[in-house]
Design a protein around this motif. Sequence first.
Motif, short mmCIF file in Angstrom:
data_model
loop_
_atom_site.label_atom_id
_atom_site.label_comp_id
_atom_site.label_asym_id
_atom_site.label_seq_id
_atom_site.Cartn_x
_atom_site.Cartn_y
_atom_site.Cartn_z
N MET A 1 -57.62 -33.50 6.82
CA MET A 1 -59.06 -33.50 6.95
C MET A 1 -59.62 -32.40 6.07
N THR A 2 -60.54 -32.76 5.21
CA THR A 2 -61.17 -31.76 4.36
C THR A 2 -62.60 -31.53 4.82
N HIS A 3 -63.09 -30.38 4.54
CA HIS A 3 -64.44 -30.02 4.92
C HIS A 3 -65.23 -29.75 3.65
N GLU A 4 -66.24 -30.53 3.42
CA GLU A 4 -67.08 -30.36 2.24
C GLU A 4 -68.23 -29.43 2.59
N TYR A 5 -68.33 -28.35 1.87
CA TYR A 5 -69.41 -27.41 2.09
C TYR A 5 -70.52 -27.67 1.07
N PRO A 6 -71.74 -27.88 1.53
CA PRO A 6 -72.83 -28.11 0.59
C PRO A 6 -73.07 -26.85 -0.24
N GLN A 30 -55.68 -23.44 2.46
CA GLN A 30 -57.11 -23.66 2.27
C GLN A 30 -57.83 -23.88 3.61
N ARG A 31 -57.32 -24.76 4.44
CA ARG A 31 -58.02 -25.05 5.69
C ARG A 31 -57.96 -23.87 6.66
N GLN A 32 -56.90 -23.07 6.60
CA GLN A 32 -56.85 -21.86 7.44
C GLN A 32 -57.87 -20.84 6.98
N ARG A 33 -58.06 -20.72 5.66
CA ARG A 33 -59.09 -19.81 5.14
C ARG A 33 -60.48 -20.31 5.50
N GLU A 34 -60.70 -21.64 5.44
CA GLU A 34 -61.99 -22.19 5.83
C GLU A 34 -62.29 -21.88 7.29
N PHE A 35 -61.27 -22.02 8.14
CA PHE A 35 -61.47 -21.70 9.55
C PHE A 35 -61.76 -20.22 9.74
N LEU A 36 -61.01 -19.36 9.06
CA LEU A 36 -61.23 -17.92 9.20
C LEU A 36 -62.64 -17.52 8.77
N VAL A 37 -63.13 -18.06 7.67
CA VAL A 37 -64.48 -17.73 7.21
C VAL A 37 -65.50 -18.21 8.24
N ARG A 49 -57.45 -23.71 20.65
CA ARG A 49 -57.92 -25.10 20.64
C ARG A 49 -59.02 -25.32 19.60
N GLN A 50 -59.80 -24.28 19.30
CA GLN A 50 -60.85 -24.41 18.29
C GLN A 50 -60.24 -24.55 16.90
N TYR A 51 -59.14 -23.85 16.66
CA TYR A 51 -58.44 -24.01 15.39
C TYR A 51 -57.92 -25.44 15.27
N THR A 53 -59.13 -28.11 16.70
CA THR A 53 -60.28 -28.99 16.50
C THR A 53 -60.73 -28.96 15.06
N PHE A 54 -60.80 -27.78 14.49
CA PHE A 54 -61.25 -27.63 13.11
C PHE A 54 -60.32 -28.33 12.14
N THR A 55 -59.02 -28.16 12.33
CA THR A 55 -58.04 -28.72 11.40
C THR A 55 -57.69 -30.17 11.72
N GLY A 56 -58.06 -30.64 12.90
CA GLY A 56 -57.74 -32.01 13.27
C GLY A 56 -56.28 -32.22 13.62
N THR A 57 -55.63 -31.17 14.08
CA THR A 57 -54.22 -31.25 14.45
C THR A 57 -54.07 -31.06 15.96
N ALA A 58 -52.93 -31.49 16.46
CA ALA A 58 -52.62 -31.29 17.87
C ALA A 58 -52.12 -29.86 18.07
N ARG A 59 -52.33 -29.34 19.25
CA ARG A 59 -51.85 -28.00 19.57
C ARG A 59 -50.33 -28.02 19.56
N GLY A 60 -49.75 -27.09 18.84
CA GLY A 60 -48.30 -27.07 18.73
C GLY A 60 -47.84 -25.95 17.82
#
Length: 147
Positions: A1-6, A30-37, A49-51, A53-60
């Motif tokens: 899952m990618t996140h496009e920032y306007p 990249q997605r970990q840095r996006e979450f951290l920012v 759980r918020q991480y 949700t952001f990355t679209g992965t299951a907890r594990g």
Amino acid sequence: MTHEYPHNPTFDSVSVSRVTSLGDVVGFTQRQREFLVTVIVHSGCFLERQYCTFTGTARGQNSREFVARLVARGFARAIEPGPVRRGRLYHVHHKPLYEAIGQPDNRNRRLQSIGRMVERVMILDAVLGDRRCWYFRRPLQTFPHPW
């Protein structure tokens, strides 16, 4: 899952430049840095759980390794407000992370009371809940007072 920032350099709180500038400091994906920012700008603390949700992965293993690496490197601290392994918060407090995105004196870096940290986690839930809306993008509008 990618996140496009306007792209709007004037008002973007989570921008591509902030995500890339964080790459030199932490060495995360990249997605970990996006979450951290996103966490640094909006709340300063998060739940595992918020991480997920952001990355679209299951907890594990992926999420556990991410938060363990943050804590081991001293970027974040684990806060356990209740019984062990129930509701663990992670507070991102490492000043070079905040300096890398251009906010060395951000108030989210300071440790707050548990109640205030829960409020911050709820704010992050709202931000993550609606990915179409990027918060803090426009200056506040002034409305006339009712009196």
